[in-house]
Design an enzyme around this catalytic site. Structure first.
Site, PDB file in Angstrom:
ATOM      1  N   HIS A 264       0.977  -1.349   0.232  1.00  0.00           N
ATOM      2  CA  HIS A 264       0.117   0.303  -0.054  1.00  0.00           C
ATOM      3  C   HIS A 264       0.777   1.301  -0.242  1.00  0.00           C
ATOM      4  CE1 HIS A 264      -3.518   2.547   0.678  1.00  0.00           C
ATOM      5  NE2 HIS A 264      -3.785   2.210   1.752  1.00  0.00           N
ATOM      6  N   HIS A 305      -0.339  -0.774 -11.673  1.00  0.00           N
ATOM      7  CA  HIS A 305      -1.364  -0.584 -10.512  1.00  0.00           C
ATOM      8  C   HIS A 305      -2.410  -0.605 -11.062  1.00  0.00           C
ATOM      9  CE1 HIS A 305      -3.776   1.803  -8.090  1.00  0.00           C
ATOM     10  NE2 HIS A 305      -2.819   2.634  -7.631  1.00  0.00           N
ATOM     11  N   ASP A 363       4.422   6.241  -7.141  1.00  0.00           N
ATOM     12  CA  ASP A 363       4.850   6.053  -6.416  1.00  0.00           C
ATOM     13  C   ASP A 363       6.332   5.987  -6.809  1.00  0.00           C
ATOM     14  OD1 ASP A 363       2.777   4.625  -4.164  1.00  0.00           O
ATOM     15  OD2 ASP A 363       2.633   3.403  -5.629  1.00  0.00           O
TER      16      ASP A 363
END
Length: 422
Positions: A264, A305, A363
């Site tokens: 996460h 993703h 990210d």
């Protein structure tokens, strides 16, 4: 929400169920009364289950779209700051200039934390992970701000939300400076939300931090892009804990703990660790080969993703910000950043990654940006938590305002021993 009907047949028995429709996005079959037929649905990971209705955030994974209260993330990141967005998420509309002035003043009035909470920090080892410290300190807030924690009181919920949004940057920055053995730097309310956090992170009594507008703006964008993302693991955790009537600080502490997981919020930290292990461009080919090998459980961190199938709109924004920051700091040729940019180029052009849609995600870029800002890997998820607090308190407040709210109680398919005797 409009409602239609659907029918399912189980063991030759026809059962009629209502269909709930949102304003946009998929419809949902309302199965709440299915248990009266002694039947449950089975959906590990909640891949096809809507646990609630919400008017806060909409994610279109196939279309690569992210909306906060109907506004595209591209527009918000370009024209708003983080406090505009946190106000929008909680109240449903962007603030007027007067509302923004009052809101800014209110948040500034809550940036300090109770002085006795300093002792809570000192109960941790100096080498404790900042997320462990943040989880403990935020949970401890319920022992210091217990006077106005009636979750059924709208004014109390508003106050708790403001306290959390205001104090999380202080708690996050202090978690870092504590690990270094440095004195705590108190917030300065004239610096703005992102600038204040950077100042608390990097200034000290004998050294003033020089705010760079490009870097401060980059952090603002990171905060905006991570402020909310619908019913992800941490937001669902906050809602589930909150459904029991738990105090707001316990709910947000639970969200921080959930966010800590590498699948996460820990993904950007894992990305930089992977780059550090890779060391130089000559080894990229080996890592790419491993990522393509079906028999190798290695995953190329920072790519693809679970929700976005074509593009992550946040990554598009963060990519531009990433290159702006590297250019501003003349870091494009530094080994780690040069390696990251080389990996990005290969992944964007390699047929395998293009076909599998394993594009660099938010990210990947946010980790590079935070590293360039001087934020250490261990603080990446802490910054994420600071941003996501705006979404968490908004969902928590929305849930408690919902007349259909009930304590969360998932069912199970039992696979253990049948009844037996000793």
């Amino acid at each position: 929400m409009a409602s239609d009907k659907s029918k399912i047949i189980i063991d030759n028995k026809e059962i009629e169920l209502p269909v709930t429709k949102g304003t946009i996005g998929p419809s949902a079959i309302d199965i709440r009364n299915l248990n009266k037929e002694n039947i449950y649905t089975f959906d590990p990971g909640y891949l096809s289950t809507a646990s609630c209705s919400s008017a806060i955030t909409y994610v279109d994974g196939d279309g690569g779209e992210l909306l906060y209260r109907g506004y595209p993330i591209e527009q918000l990141s370009e024209k708003c700051d983080f406090l505009d967005v946190s106000y929008l998420l909680f109240y449903g509309e962007l603030p007027t200039s007067k509302q923004k002035e009052v809101y800014q003043s209110t948040i500034n009035g809550h940036t300090l934390i109770h002085d006795q909470l300093n002792s809570v920090f000192r109960g941790f080892r100096r080498d404790a992970h900042p997320m462990a410290v943040m989880t403990g300190v935020v949970a401890s807030m319920s022992a210091f701000y217990f006077d106005e924690m009636d979750v059924d009181n709208r004014k109390h919920r508003k106050l708790s939300a403001e306290r959390l949004i205001a104090k999380l940057p202080t708690i996050g920055a202090w978690s870092y400076t504590y690990s270094l053995g440095l004195p705590f730097v108190y917030p300065q309310n004239d610096l703005g939300y992102a600038g204040n956090f950077l100042n608390m992170m990097f200034s000290s009594p004998n050294k003033k931090y020089q705010n760079n507008p490009v870097l401060t703006q980059a952090l603002e964008k990171i905060l905006i892009l991570h402020a909310d993302h619908e019913q992800n693991a941490s937001t669902s955790t906050v809602r589930l804990v909150g459904s029991s009537g738990a105090n707001p600080y316990a709910c947000i502490a639970a969200g921080i703990a959930s966010l800590w997981g590498p699948a996460h919020g820990g993904a950007n930290e894992a990305t930089l660790k992977m780059l550090a292990e890779m060391k130089n461009e000559s080894r990229i080919g080996d890592y790419i080969k491993r990522a393509k090998d079906k028999d190798d459980d290695f995953r190329l961190m920072g790519f693809g993703h679970r929700v976005y199938r074509n593009k992550d709109p946040r990554a598009e924004i963060m990519k531009i910000t990433c290159h702006e920051v590297l250019n501003e700091l003349n870091l494009s040729n530094e080994p780690l950043f040069k390696l990251a940019l080389a990996l990005e180029k290969i992944a964007l052009e390699d047929e395998y990654f293009v076909e599998k849609k394993l594009y660099p995600n938010v990210d990947f870029y946010s980790g590079i940006v935070m590293r360039a800002l001087g934020i250490p890997n261990s603080m990446f998820t802490a910054v994420f938590a600071i941003a996501r607090t705006a979404g968490w308190v908004s969902h928590w407040n929305e849930m408690l305002s919902d007349k259909e709210n009930k304590i969360g109680r998932p069912r199970q398919v039992y696979t253990g021993q049948t009844k037996r005797n000793l």
